[in-house]
Design an enzyme around this catalytic site. Structure first.
Site, short mmCIF file in Angstrom:
data_model
loop_
_atom_site.label_atom_id
_atom_site.label_comp_id
_atom_site.label_asym_id
_atom_site.label_seq_id
_atom_site.Cartn_x
_atom_site.Cartn_y
_atom_site.Cartn_z
CG ASP A 323 -1.91 -0.95 1.34
OD1 ASP A 323 -2.28 -1.42 0.27
OD2 ASP A 323 -2.39 -1.25 2.44
CG ASP A 634 -5.05 -0.51 5.05
OD1 ASP A 634 -5.78 -0.86 4.11
OD2 ASP A 634 -4.43 0.57 5.06
CG ASP A 638 -7.04 -4.45 1.56
OD1 ASP A 638 -7.64 -4.22 0.48
OD2 ASP A 638 -6.44 -3.58 2.20
CG ASP A 732 26.03 -35.24 15.94
OD1 ASP A 732 27.25 -35.00 15.97
OD2 ASP A 732 25.52 -36.23 15.40
#
Ligand code: ATP
Length: 901
Positions: A323, A634, A638, A732
């Site tokens: 945006d 937002d 969306d 390890d």
């Protein structure tokens, strides 16, 4: 309570619709009724995490081995194995518990918030703290936090599909009375868990938690857990394949041995050793820990991970769609120019401080101007923001600062309030003459907002919005204080002014009005008054972030509801839009088929005046041509695009609850630069996972090769199961964990993004693992044979030589794994102190097992002499000697290569 009047509800719930509850009432009710939650979110208990450690295939193999050792009378071996299993389980538990805790802490950060009125003030509180009687403010994109009876509403529409299955939003009406208890008919109420799709409203909480309509069906609601990442799924599959293969090989070896006439117990031991050597037991736990560490690191960089897979996918991003307003720009808006009555006015003053003047060609403009007056009325009344002095801490007390002004609400509207205040038009003052009795709220599809005001005998609609949209609704213009027809030529002049403002990067708002007759004609036949040009400068950090993206092979795309000219100007300033780049508008997109969009999508850098649904189309087109897309959003609309994107990013400050819920990442500062930092972190986490996979698997292959080659050569076992277990546990585990804490390599943002479906073993990692594993196995076996010969057949001494060689080879190798393309001589081996510490502690543990008499019996070890260690170090250093020779050759021949160029 649906059938009670508002008055009855107010007295029944003992609340105040204007001032809300006071803090004392709230605390008492919270204590009495409990939190507003549907059910305790189930978290994994420490005991179940501990028990899960014993589900591992290796542990099962070991338990079986212990049992058989016990049956065969080898109690001592059995007990040691059990102790090692327990130690392993404790280590695994600590790692997983920590990872689980940090993920839980994260979910607290994303806890939903609600706007309420308490003690007469509007405050943002945790939704779970709501109590009956609280006054809640709703706006588009909010999740309804509890069951509410609506007190007032402005075009309020709610999607109740979560509750009723009906996907068409319900239009709410505070004035309607309902007599039944049917939720679908209750237009005067809102229900927990539904979402506001449009408008605004105010409601009183009538039920919370399990007492809500949603609470009654709570059992049916699936709570989303922490999904495993694609990599975790693939590694779990790989683990299963490895376990199966190694079990088959182990069984075969045992059977062949027995068939050859070897001792059954010896062969059984060999089989168990091989299985223990081959299973990469630490892998899944370390991946989880590494991802959890990544989540913490991202948090420090202001990005909250909502869905774990995002940590991985971020590193693959090839496009970031952002945006504009607030993400690429500062969202600090100031009206700098005003156009009305054919005049171009300059406005002075900065920020939200209501101090400044209006100038026309360097002459102060009188505020006693009819058109200016109308313009300010619209700007200030068609406005939901508030302008106030910020409270700042002075000597421990919060006081109103002298020149410290701030706004609550939409910054665009805030800028208009400040403009009004600069010319003496304060909202409070205007409201003494006007009464606002209706609102048609702003949303990014309509791109405008209107209020209907009552002034004495007349009613007016005041409208503000995107100039192109508002201008289309106007038929008249206010000039010299008189309403005149808005001719085409006048429209053209205004359009040119707007275009010029846009090209300078201004965000424009047009203002208009008309006389109100009814709701159907509110936004038509309007009278145009003027345009405000609002500056919103780019965020300074975005310049370098965009540049960083370019170098990292990531394209930045701006998607905005703002005008094409404004968007283009800002995109050019930020260097998002190259010379050859295209700009598309929502109108262009509407006339394009999906196939047509796919054709051009790679050349487009700016999408302007888009509608939320266009975002979805853009994501789909980008994905269709092979991009991995990160997309910000937002507003409520969306949601679909954010869900569709590979990485959906919501804004923490301006984002709605609904968008946050759909997103996999939330930016706490709404800043584009944070996305880029998160991408960098994502790349670094993936690198670290590859690093310790490389280390762990090459160590495992080394162990398998040692055992397998010895068996094929008819030699005694070079390592006992306990020794292999010890190597796996003490040598390890720790260094692998430390590799997960490596800092990002230099130049991590200079490489191209990796493919989404790229295998973790790609770019030659499989070869590196296999070749180094073979080498480790080979040199361990060689030292075993040398030790066997030197000691004239002392098997314990020979095994100690093999044991020490294996550990040293692994501890040297861990430094190779720090970088994928640089040799050990080209990196700073001390850059990760955790790793240095892990290697040192593993070395000390090795020495303890070799030299501590009480442990020598347990691990069947013998002390080594200095010459033995010299042998070991020499053989372990062979690969590094080769690397060194390579480097020298490269250094000697490089200048030649340059001169031939
Ligand atoms: P982004 O870049 O994040 O998409 P944006 O603010 O540019 O955000 P919108 O919020 O959809 O996009 O705004 C589109 C246009 O609507 C703006 O260019 C402006 O002209 C107008 N506008 C914005 N806010 C308001 C408001 N509160 N009231 C009326 N009109 C507005």
């Amino acid at each position: 309570m649906l059938d009670l009047s508002l008055k009855e509800i107010q007295s029944k719930l003992v609340t105040d619709f204007e001032r809300g509850l006071n803090s004392k009432q709230h605390q008492q009710r919270l204590k009495k009724d409990g939190e507003n939650i549907l059910q305790k979110t189930h978290s994994i208990s420490p005991i179940s995490i501990f028990l899960s450690q014993f589900k591992d295939a290796m542990v099962l193999v070991l338990l079986m081995a212990t049992l058989i050792s016990g049956i065969l009378g080898e109690i001592y071996d059995g007990i040691t194995i059990v102790i090692i299993i327990m130690l392993n389980a404790v280590l695994g538990f600590i790692q997983e518990y920590k990872a689980e805790k940090s993920l839980q802490a994260l979910s607290k950060l994303t806890a939903p918030k609600t706007k309420v009125i308490r003690d007469g003030k509007t405050v943002n509180v945790d939704t779970k703290e709501l109590v009956v009687g609280d006054i809640v403010l709703l706006s588009s994109g909010d999740k309804v936090p509890a069951d509410l009876r609506i007190i007032e509403e402005y075009s309020l529409e709610v999607d109740e599909s979560a509750l009723t299955g009906e996907s068409v939003p319900v239009v709410k009406d505070a004035t309607k009375m309902v007599d039944g208890i049917n939720i679908a008919d209750a237009v005067n109420s809102c229900f927990k868990g539904t979402s506001v799709t449009k408008g605004r409203g105010k409601g009183v909480v009538v039920a919370t938690g399990m007492d809500t309509a949603m609470g009654q069906i709570a059992d049916m609601i699936q709570t989303a857990g922490n999904e495993p990442t694609p990599l975790q799924i693939r590694l779990a599959q790989l683990g299963k394949i490895l376990v199966t293969i190694c079990l088959i090989v182990s069984v075969l070896v045992v059977l062949v041995g027995i068939w050859r006439g070897e001792d059954i117990y010896k062969m059984f031991l060999a089989g168990v050793s091989l299985a223990v050597a081959a299973i990469p037991e630490g892998l899944p736990a370390i991946v989880t820990v590494c991802l959890a560490i990544g989540v913490q690191r991202m948090l420090r960089r202001r990005a909250i991970v909502r869905k774990l897979p995002a940590v991985e996918t971020l590193g693959c991003a090839t496009v970031v769609c952002s945006d504009k307003t607030g993400t690429l720009t500062q969202n600090k808006m100031t009206v700098e120019k005003v156009y009305f009555d054919n005049s171009n006015i300059e406005v002075t003053g900065n920020g939200y401080e209501p101090r400044g003047q209006l100038f026309l060609k360097n002459q102060t403009v009188s505020t006693e101007n009819k058109i200016l007056e109308k313009l300010m009325e619209i700007a200030v009344l068609c406005n939901n923001a508030t302008l106030h002095k910020k409270e700042i801490p002075i000597k421990g007390m919060f006081r109103k600062g002298k020149d410290n002004w701030s706004i609550d609400g939409d910054p665009t509207e805030g800028a208009l309030l400040v403009l009004g205040a600069k010319t003496g038009w304060w909202k409070e003052k205007l409201l003494t003459n006007y009464k606002i009795f209706k609102e048609f709220p702003f949303d990014s599809s309509r791109k405008m907002m209107s209020v209907v005001v009552d002034k004495g005998a007349s009613k007016f609609t005041l409208t503000k919005g995107a100039p192109d949209i508002v201008l289309d609704k106007c038929t008249k213009i206010l000039e010299k204080g008189i309403e005149q027809p808005l001719t085409e030529s006048k429209k053209e002049t205004i359009k040119r002014v707007i275009e010029d403002y846009g090209k300078e990067g201004y965000r424009n708002i047009a203002l208009s009005y008309n006389t109100y007759t009814n709701d159907y004609s509110v936004e038509s036949n309007m009278i145009f008054v003027g345009v405000c040009a609002i500056s919103d400068p780019p965020r300074p950090e975005v310049f370098s972030a965009v540049e960083k993206c370019k170098r990292a092979g990531i394209k930045t795309v701006m998607i905005t509801g703002d005008h094409k000219d404004t968007a283009t100007a800002i995109a050019r300033q930020l260097k998002i839009l190259p010379e050859y780049g295209k700009v598309l508008t929502g109108i262009d997109m509407s006339s394009m088929s999906f196939e047509e969009l796919k054709e051009v999508v790679d050349e487009v850098y700016v999408y302007a005046r888009v509608l939320p649904e266009h975002k979805l189309k853009i994501v789909k087109a980008l994905k269709a041509i092979g991009h991995t897309v990160a997309m910000t959003g937002d507003g409520i609309n969306d949601g679909p695009a954010i869900k569709e994107a590979d990485i959906g990013i919501a804004m923490g400050i301006t984002g709605t609850e609904v968008t946050k819920e759909a997103a996999s990442l939330i930016l706490t500062d709404d800043n584009f630069a944070t996305i880029v930092e998160a991408v960098e972190e994502g790349r670094s986490i993936y690198d670290n996972i590859r690093k310790f996979i490389r280390f762990l698997l090459s160590c495992n292959i080394g162990e398998i090769m040692t055992m397998l080659l010895a068996m094929l050569m008819g030699l005694p076992l070079p390592l006992k199961p306990i020794q292999i277990l010890w190597v796996n546990l003490a040598t390890d585990g720790l260094p692998a964990m430390a590799l997960g804490l490596e800092k990002a390599e230099k130049g991590i943002m200079e490489r191209k993004p990796r493919g989404k479906n790229e295998s973790i073993f790609s770019r030659g990692l499989d070869f590196k693992i296999f070749s180094r594993g073979m080498l480790i196995g080979f040199i361990t076996l060689t030292m075993f044979i040398i030790g066997y010969r030197k000691s004239m057949g002392d098997i314990e001494f020979a095994r100690t030589m093999a044991f020490a060689t294996l550990i040293c080879a692994q501890l040297f190798h861990v430094f190779d794994c720090k970088s994928e393309d640089k040799s050990i001589f080209e990196i700073n081996i001390f850059s990760n102190l955790y790793l240095v510490f892990a290697v040192l502690s593993s070395s000390v543990l090795m020495l303890i097992v070799i030299y501590l008499p009480s442990l020598q019996g347990v691990f069947s070890t013998k002390p080594l002499e200095l010459t033995d260690w010299l042998w070991i170090v020499c053989i372990v250093c062979i690969p590094y000697a080769i690397q060194m020779i390579k480097l020298i050759l490269l250094f000697v021949f490089k200048p030649k290569a340059v001169t031939t160029k």
